[in-house]
Design a protein around this motif. Sequence first.
Motif, PDB file in Angstrom:
ATOM      1  N   ASP A  38       0.884  -1.167   0.000  1.00  0.00           N
ATOM      2  CA  ASP A  38       0.000   0.000   0.000  1.00  0.00           C
ATOM      3  C   ASP A  38       0.924   1.219   0.000  1.00  0.00           C
ATOM      4  N   SER A  39       1.324   1.664  -1.197  1.00  0.00           N
ATOM      5  CA  SER A  39       2.328   2.738  -1.252  1.00  0.00           C
ATOM      6  C   SER A  39       1.779   4.052  -0.697  1.00  0.00           C
ATOM      7  N   GLY A  40       0.465   4.250  -0.784  1.00  0.00           N
ATOM      8  CA  GLY A  40      -0.120   5.474  -0.243  1.00  0.00           C
ATOM      9  C   GLY A  40       0.144   5.590   1.257  1.00  0.00           C
ATOM     10  N   ALA A  41       0.196   4.433   1.939  1.00  0.00           N
ATOM     11  CA  ALA A  41       0.449   4.451   3.389  1.00  0.00           C
ATOM     12  C   ALA A  41       1.822   5.074   3.678  1.00  0.00           C
ATOM     13  N   LEU A  42       2.790   4.852   2.783  1.00  0.00           N
ATOM     14  CA  LEU A  42       4.122   5.423   3.013  1.00  0.00           C
ATOM     15  C   LEU A  42       4.088   6.949   2.899  1.00  0.00           C
ATOM     16  N   TYR A  43       3.291   7.457   1.931  1.00  0.00           N
ATOM     17  CA  TYR A  43       3.152   8.916   1.817  1.00  0.00           C
ATOM     18  C   TYR A  43       2.369   9.469   3.006  1.00  0.00           C
ATOM     19  N   ARG A  44       1.366   8.729   3.441  1.00  0.00           N
ATOM     20  CA  ARG A  44       0.606   9.155   4.620  1.00  0.00           C
ATOM     21  C   ARG A  44       1.497   9.169   5.871  1.00  0.00           C
ATOM     22  N   LEU A  45       2.333   8.129   6.032  1.00  0.00           N
ATOM     23  CA  LEU A  45       3.245   8.059   7.181  1.00  0.00           C
ATOM     24  C   LEU A  45       4.248   9.211   7.146  1.00  0.00           C
ATOM     25  N   VAL A  95      -4.482  13.916   7.085  1.00  0.00           N
ATOM     26  CA  VAL A  95      -3.226  13.228   6.761  1.00  0.00           C
ATOM     27  C   VAL A  95      -3.205  12.862   5.273  1.00  0.00           C
ATOM     28  N   GLY A  96      -4.369  12.488   4.723  1.00  0.00           N
ATOM     29  CA  GLY A  96      -4.459  12.208   3.288  1.00  0.00           C
ATOM     30  C   GLY A  96      -4.135  13.446   2.469  1.00  0.00           C
ATOM     31  N   GLU A  97      -4.643  14.553   2.951  1.00  0.00           N
ATOM     32  CA  GLU A  97      -4.392  15.852   2.323  1.00  0.00           C
ATOM     33  C   GLU A  97      -2.883  16.175   2.382  1.00  0.00           C
ATOM     34  N   VAL A 108      11.050  13.699  -2.027  1.00  0.00           N
ATOM     35  CA  VAL A 108      10.307  12.764  -1.161  1.00  0.00           C
ATOM     36  C   VAL A 108      10.037  11.480  -1.933  1.00  0.00           C
ATOM     37  N   ARG A 109       9.665  11.617  -3.192  1.00  0.00           N
ATOM     38  CA  ARG A 109       9.382  10.428  -4.017  1.00  0.00           C
ATOM     39  C   ARG A 109      10.648   9.580  -4.178  1.00  0.00           C
ATOM     40  N   VAL A 110      11.773  10.253  -4.399  1.00  0.00           N
ATOM     41  CA  VAL A 110      13.038   9.528  -4.548  1.00  0.00           C
ATOM     42  C   VAL A 110      13.369   8.803  -3.245  1.00  0.00           C
ATOM     43  N   ARG A 115      12.501   1.779  -0.805  1.00  0.00           N
ATOM     44  CA  ARG A 115      11.656   1.136   0.201  1.00  0.00           C
ATOM     45  C   ARG A 115      10.484   0.417  -0.476  1.00  0.00           C
ATOM     46  N   GLN A 116       9.917   1.051  -1.501  1.00  0.00           N
ATOM     47  CA  GLN A 116       8.792   0.419  -2.213  1.00  0.00           C
ATOM     48  C   GLN A 116       9.274  -0.799  -3.004  1.00  0.00           C
ATOM     49  N   ARG A 117      10.419  -0.646  -3.677  1.00  0.00           N
ATOM     50  CA  ARG A 117      10.914  -1.761  -4.511  1.00  0.00           C
ATOM     51  C   ARG A 117      11.320  -2.964  -3.680  1.00  0.00           C
ATOM     52  N   ARG A 130      -0.267   5.328  -7.120  1.00  0.00           N
ATOM     53  CA  ARG A 130      -0.546   6.265  -8.211  1.00  0.00           C
ATOM     54  C   ARG A 130       0.449   6.090  -9.352  1.00  0.00           C
ATOM     55  N   ASP A 131       1.647   5.599  -9.031  1.00  0.00           N
ATOM     56  CA  ASP A 131       2.718   5.524 -10.029  1.00  0.00           C
ATOM     57  C   ASP A 131       3.389   4.160 -10.016  1.00  0.00           C
ATOM     58  N   MET A 132       2.635   3.125  -9.621  1.00  0.00           N
ATOM     59  CA  MET A 132       3.224   1.783  -9.566  1.00  0.00           C
ATOM     60  C   MET A 132       3.583   1.310 -10.981  1.00  0.00           C
ATOM     61  N   ARG A 183      -4.433  17.810  -7.826  1.00  0.00           N
ATOM     62  CA  ARG A 183      -3.029  17.929  -7.393  1.00  0.00           C
ATOM     63  C   ARG A 183      -2.238  16.710  -7.855  1.00  0.00           C
ATOM     64  N   ASP A 184      -2.808  15.518  -7.689  1.00  0.00           N
ATOM     65  CA  ASP A 184      -2.096  14.279  -8.057  1.00  0.00           C
ATOM     66  C   ASP A 184      -1.868  14.207  -9.572  1.00  0.00           C
ATOM     67  N   THR A 185      -2.830  14.730 -10.339  1.00  0.00           N
ATOM     68  CA  THR A 185      -2.737  14.632 -11.798  1.00  0.00           C
ATOM     69  C   THR A 185      -1.833  15.702 -12.381  1.00  0.00           C
ATOM     70  N   ALA A 186      -1.813  16.875 -11.723  1.00  0.00           N
ATOM     71  CA  ALA A 186      -1.094  18.016 -12.306  1.00  0.00           C
ATOM     72  C   ALA A 186       0.377  18.065 -11.909  1.00  0.00           C
ATOM     73  N   ARG A 187       0.784  17.284 -10.885  1.00  0.00           N
ATOM     74  CA  ARG A 187       2.154  17.451 -10.403  1.00  0.00           C
ATOM     75  C   ARG A 187       3.177  17.039 -11.476  1.00  0.00           C
ATOM     76  N   ALA A 188       4.352  17.668 -11.371  1.00  0.00           N
ATOM     77  CA  ALA A 188       5.382  17.459 -12.401  1.00  0.00           C
ATOM     78  C   ALA A 188       5.976  16.051 -12.333  1.00  0.00           C
TER      79      ALA A 188
HETATM   80  O1  C5P Z   1      -3.755   5.966  -1.760  1.00  0.00           O
HETATM   81  P1  C5P Z   1      -3.837   6.971  -0.653  1.00  0.00           P
HETATM   82  O2  C5P Z   1      -5.075   7.813  -0.672  1.00  0.00           O
HETATM   83  O3  C5P Z   1      -3.569   6.377   0.678  1.00  0.00           O
HETATM   84  O4  C5P Z   1      -2.609   7.967  -0.934  1.00  0.00           O
HETATM   85  C1  C5P Z   1      -2.474   9.197  -0.249  1.00  0.00           C
HETATM   86  C2  C5P Z   1      -1.770  10.197  -1.148  1.00  0.00           C
HETATM   87  O5  C5P Z   1      -0.420   9.755  -1.393  1.00  0.00           O
HETATM   88  C3  C5P Z   1      -2.389  10.363  -2.541  1.00  0.00           C
HETATM   89  O6  C5P Z   1      -3.364  11.381  -2.602  1.00  0.00           O
HETATM   90  C4  C5P Z   1      -1.193  10.693  -3.414  1.00  0.00           C
HETATM   91  O7  C5P Z   1      -0.971  12.078  -3.424  1.00  0.00           O
HETATM   92  C5  C5P Z   1      -0.011  10.083  -2.705  1.00  0.00           C
HETATM   93  N1  C5P Z   1       0.495   8.880  -3.377  1.00  0.00           N
HETATM   94  C6  C5P Z   1       1.378   9.045  -4.420  1.00  0.00           C
HETATM   95  N2  C5P Z   1       1.935   7.970  -5.022  1.00  0.00           N
HETATM   96  C7  C5P Z   1       1.614   6.729  -4.637  1.00  0.00           C
HETATM   97  C8  C5P Z   1       0.671   6.527  -3.590  1.00  0.00           C
HETATM   98  C9  C5P Z   1       0.121   7.634  -2.987  1.00  0.00           C
HETATM   99  O8  C5P Z   1       1.688  10.170  -4.799  1.00  0.00           O
HETATM  100  N3  C5P Z   1       2.184   5.693  -5.233  1.00  0.00           N
END
Ligand code: C5P
Length: 225
Positions: A38-45, A95-97, A108-110, A115-117, A130-132, A183-188
């Motif tokens: 659940d990669s989103g959990a890592l961004y949330r954390l 936290v999602g925000e 942050v993504r780098v 960790r994801q791989r 979002r970018d798996m 925001r998720d769609t427009a980011r560079a």
């Molecule tokens: O999937 P979830 O809602 O838990 O993800 C929270 C936020 O983390 C998303 O809105 C997105 O901005 C970011 N995210 C991301 N790339 C991922 C997973 C999540 O940018 N692979």
Amino acid sequence: MTPSPINIPVIAIDGPSASGKGTVAERVASVLGFHFLDSGALYRLTALSAMKHGVALDNEAGVAALAAALPATFHDGAVWLAEENVTEAIRAEAVGEGASKVAALPAVRVALLDRQRAYRQAPGLVADGRDMGTVVFADAVAKVFLTASAEARAERRYKQLIEKGNSANLPALVADMQARDARDTARAVAPLKPASDALLIDTTNMDIDSAVQAVLAHYRSKQGN
Ligand code: C5P
């Protein structure tokens, strides 16, 4: 860290929030006996950690440093930040925000890539995010983009919140959903978009079981290719 073992199959499931991808990914992983990320959990954390440390969510170097050293673990059916069980805390809307804000920062993504791989372990992995399929596991054997209308997704989130005894406001949820998608769609870096070779599944009028079956059928059609 050692490179990803490329012979281990990955099923990449991407899509916007509340498209059902988390539930679908977990079920597919359980049917196949695969690991689940659940990669989103890592961004949330990462966002939660920044909030706790008083690091501003637009402080790229500061947040990336936290992400690189995130004391996060997933065990006993819970999500932990060091010794603290944060399973519920990371699901808060704030936290999602925050996650969506820190996720727009390239450093942050780098910091979260390796960790994801590292989740790519035998016999296979189902990765949800979002970018798996576009970045993290661009060589995934099967890629799926799950989507649903913003209204349908907001309604699902509304039901989840009410079931958990929280108060919720549907129009506000639709607006939040649209803002996060934008925001998720427009980011560079690593924007939310289907990989060119992804199967698109619209779950607006589909139940979870049908979506799970569609993903499994797609994976099976790709095996041996
Ligand atoms: O999937 P979830 O809602 O838990 O993800 C929270 C936020 O983390 C998303 O809105 C997105 O901005 C970011 N995210 C991301 N790339 C991922 C997973 C999540 O940018 N692979």
